[in-house]
Design a protein around this motif. Structure first.
Motif, PDB file in Angstrom:
ATOM      1  N   VAL A 176     -44.981  19.470 -19.022  1.00 14.36           N
ATOM      2  CA  VAL A 176     -44.919  20.215 -20.563  1.00 14.36           C
ATOM      3  C   VAL A 176     -46.164  19.620 -21.393  1.00 14.36           C
ATOM      4  O   VAL A 176     -46.134  18.415 -21.452  1.00 14.36           O
ATOM      5  N   THR A 177     -47.157  20.625 -21.742  1.00 15.56           N
ATOM      6  CA  THR A 177     -48.190  19.925 -22.758  1.00 15.56           C
ATOM      7  C   THR A 177     -48.238  20.562 -23.816  1.00 15.56           C
ATOM      8  O   THR A 177     -47.139  21.340 -24.306  1.00 15.56           O
ATOM      9  N   LYS A 178     -49.104  20.221 -24.879  1.00 15.31           N
ATOM     10  CA  LYS A 178     -48.839  20.764 -26.158  1.00 15.31           C
ATOM     11  C   LYS A 178     -48.830  22.241 -26.254  1.00 15.31           C
ATOM     12  O   LYS A 178     -48.516  22.646 -27.296  1.00 15.31           O
ATOM     13  N   ASP A 179     -49.666  22.816 -25.539  1.00 17.63           N
ATOM     14  CA  ASP A 179     -49.843  24.408 -25.705  1.00 17.63           C
ATOM     15  C   ASP A 179     -49.244  25.343 -24.287  1.00 17.63           C
ATOM     16  O   ASP A 179     -49.647  26.268 -24.276  1.00 17.63           O
ATOM     17  N   GLY A 180     -48.675  24.356 -23.410  1.00 17.98           N
ATOM     18  CA  GLY A 180     -48.388  25.191 -22.007  1.00 17.98           C
ATOM     19  C   GLY A 180     -47.885  23.980 -21.140  1.00 17.98           C
ATOM     20  O   GLY A 180     -46.923  23.440 -21.449  1.00 17.98           O
ATOM     21  N   CYS A 181     -48.334  24.183 -19.803  1.00 19.35           N
ATOM     22  CA  CYS A 181     -47.864  23.081 -18.925  1.00 19.35           C
ATOM     23  C   CYS A 181     -49.048  22.870 -17.857  1.00 19.35           C
ATOM     24  O   CYS A 181     -49.922  23.640 -17.580  1.00 19.35           O
ATOM     25  N   GLU A 182     -48.518  21.619 -17.358  1.00 13.84           N
ATOM     26  CA  GLU A 182     -49.663  21.349 -16.183  1.00 13.84           C
ATOM     27  C   GLU A 182     -48.815  21.191 -14.894  1.00 13.84           C
ATOM     28  O   GLU A 182     -47.747  20.709 -14.803  1.00 13.84           O
ATOM     29  N   LYS A 193     -43.862  26.426 -22.493  1.00 13.10           N
ATOM     30  CA  LYS A 193     -44.596  25.879 -23.341  1.00 13.10           C
ATOM     31  C   LYS A 193     -43.511  25.291 -24.468  1.00 13.10           C
ATOM     32  O   LYS A 193     -42.370  25.430 -24.361  1.00 13.10           O
ATOM     33  N   PRO A 194     -44.110  24.398 -25.234  1.00 12.58           N
ATOM     34  CA  PRO A 194     -43.161  23.804 -26.264  1.00 12.58           C
ATOM     35  C   PRO A 194     -42.277  24.907 -26.988  1.00 12.58           C
ATOM     36  O   PRO A 194     -43.158  25.772 -27.442  1.00 12.58           O
ATOM     37  N   SER A 234     -45.164  30.640 -15.878  1.00  9.40           N
ATOM     38  CA  SER A 234     -45.929  31.274 -17.057  1.00  9.40           C
ATOM     39  C   SER A 234     -45.462  31.168 -18.354  1.00  9.40           C
ATOM     40  O   SER A 234     -46.265  31.395 -19.290  1.00  9.40           O
ATOM     41  N   GLN A 279     -40.290  20.250 -24.403  1.00  2.49           N
ATOM     42  CA  GLN A 279     -41.175  19.417 -25.343  1.00  2.49           C
ATOM     43  C   GLN A 279     -42.167  18.857 -24.661  1.00  2.49           C
ATOM     44  O   GLN A 279     -42.000  18.534 -23.456  1.00  2.49           O
ATOM     45  N   PRO A 280     -43.480  18.600 -25.138  1.00  5.41           N
ATOM     46  CA  PRO A 280     -44.418  17.862 -24.329  1.00  5.41           C
ATOM     47  C   PRO A 280     -43.967  16.686 -23.943  1.00  5.41           C
ATOM     48  O   PRO A 280     -43.257  15.745 -24.344  1.00  5.41           O
TER      49      PRO A 280
END
Length: 358
Positions: free
Chosen positions: A339-345, A260-261, A257, A312-313
């Motif tokens: 890691v994505t630009k605003d969180g994670c997948e 994020k970056p 949860s 980092q993304p």
């Protein structure tokens, strides 16, 4: 060669003031060239120079005919391959050599080069590999999708009374039927108290009523690795085992949860560890929370209390808290996250909630 990846490696060489780099790791060579070459005990090396004078030193035993975007320098078993390499390198410049190059080659090069101006250059390409490009992200998703399907299938065999070893054999068959190239690591199938050993070696144990069943498994698809762990129960769930399971599940969710970056790996580890501590099971969580993954099941980087780097993304790593109570029960729940630009997948979609196999 894959130019974008090569450019990143050259940039890393410049940053570290290393003008030339010798790469022997087959995974790293594949990363840059798109070609797997497994040399066994023979020498294989990709030489990079920031001036663009790149070479692939390769034994004639390996008939690589395709154009890899780099000049090939051939040799055979009768040649001193290290001496050939020595003729190409800049003698007065620092040379980066990767951590996997056997000492018998490295020592010979040091003898020929005549100095000790050789450093471990693995950090350069290993760091590049931590950040997955769009192609790699799709390949990692595809590998994890197969792993999801395989997990669903292997759980149906638990009720058939197979031993741990038989389950592992069945899993390989499942992977092959799903189009995977094989295991990304030897799977762990741990029944009951065997699960209290995080790296249990599969044996002839048979599942018993009330057992937890740890299934830690991964495959390779198009050269990229997957890794996932689920813990299920057979027939029923003893109260203590249920508490342990719920604690691990919540620790897994809490760690994911906050990803994020900019968040530090050590803080992700802390999110899982603090929750397990709060429930009184801290001493039974005996390993780091996760590891990086890609072409190898353990790439550079981990989710641990000592890793203060920020995520980092493009990074992909596991979140796998566990509780291991000797002689009683083991529970581990693992997902891979991108890691994505605003969180994670989360790359694993297979259910991780409490399941009882009837």
């Amino acid at each position: 060669m894959k130019q974008n990846r090569l450019n990143k490696v050259i940039e890393g060489m410049n940053d570290r003031k290393i003008t030339q780099l010798l790469i022997s790791d087959p995974a790293a060579i594949f990363y840059l060239t798109g070609k797997w070459i497994h040399p066994g005990e023979r020498l294989l090396a990709l030489y990079l120079n920031i001036n663009g004078d790149h070479r692939l030193f390769i034994n004639k035993l390996f008939p690589v005919q395709e154009d890899l975007g780099v000049e090939k320098v051939w040799f055979d078993d009768n040649n001193d391959a290290v001496e050939i390499i020595n003729n190409y390198i800049d003698k007065d410049k620092t040379l980066g050599v990767d951590k996997n190059w056997p000492a018998r080659f490295l020592l010979r090069l040091m003898e020929l080069k005549g100095d000790s101006n050789i450093v471990n250059g693995s950090i350069i390409i290993d760091t590049c590999r931590m950040f997955k490009d769009d192609e790699e992200r799709d390949l990692m998703r595809a590998s994890s999708k197969i792993n999801d399907m395989a997990m669903k299938k292997i759980q149906t065999y638990i009720k058939d009374g197979l031993s741990e070893k038989q389950m592992a054999s069945k899993l390989l068959e499942i992977y092959e039927n799903l189009g995977a190239e094989g295991f990304s690591f030897d799977p762990i199938i741990a029944y009951g108290a065997n699960g209290a050993d995080p790296h249990h070696g599969n044996d002839n144990s048979m599942v018993k009523e009330g057992d937890s069943i740890i299934i830690d498994m991964g495959c390779v698809k198009d050269s990229y690795c997957s890794d996932m762990t689920r813990t299920v129960f057979y027939k029923n769930v003893p109260p203590k085992s249920k508490e342990v399971f719920e604690t691990v599940l919540e620790a897994n969710k809490k760690a994911i949860s906050i990803i994020k970056p900019g968040v530090r790996f050590c803080d992700i580890d802390k999110a899982a560890r603090d929750y397990i501590d709060s429930k009184g099971y801290g001493k039974y969580f005996t390993h780091r929370t996760g590891h990086s993954i890609g072409l190898e099941v353990h790439d550079l980087g981990d989710v641990s209390s000592v890793n203060t780097d920020a995520v980092q993304p493009g990074m992909i790593f596991s979140i796998e808290p566990g509780i291991y109570i000797p002689g009683e029960v083991g529970v581990r729940i693992e997902d891979l996250v991108l890691v994505t630009k605003d969180g994670c997948e989360i790359l694993n979609e297979f259910n991780k909630e409490l399941v009882v196999i009837e």
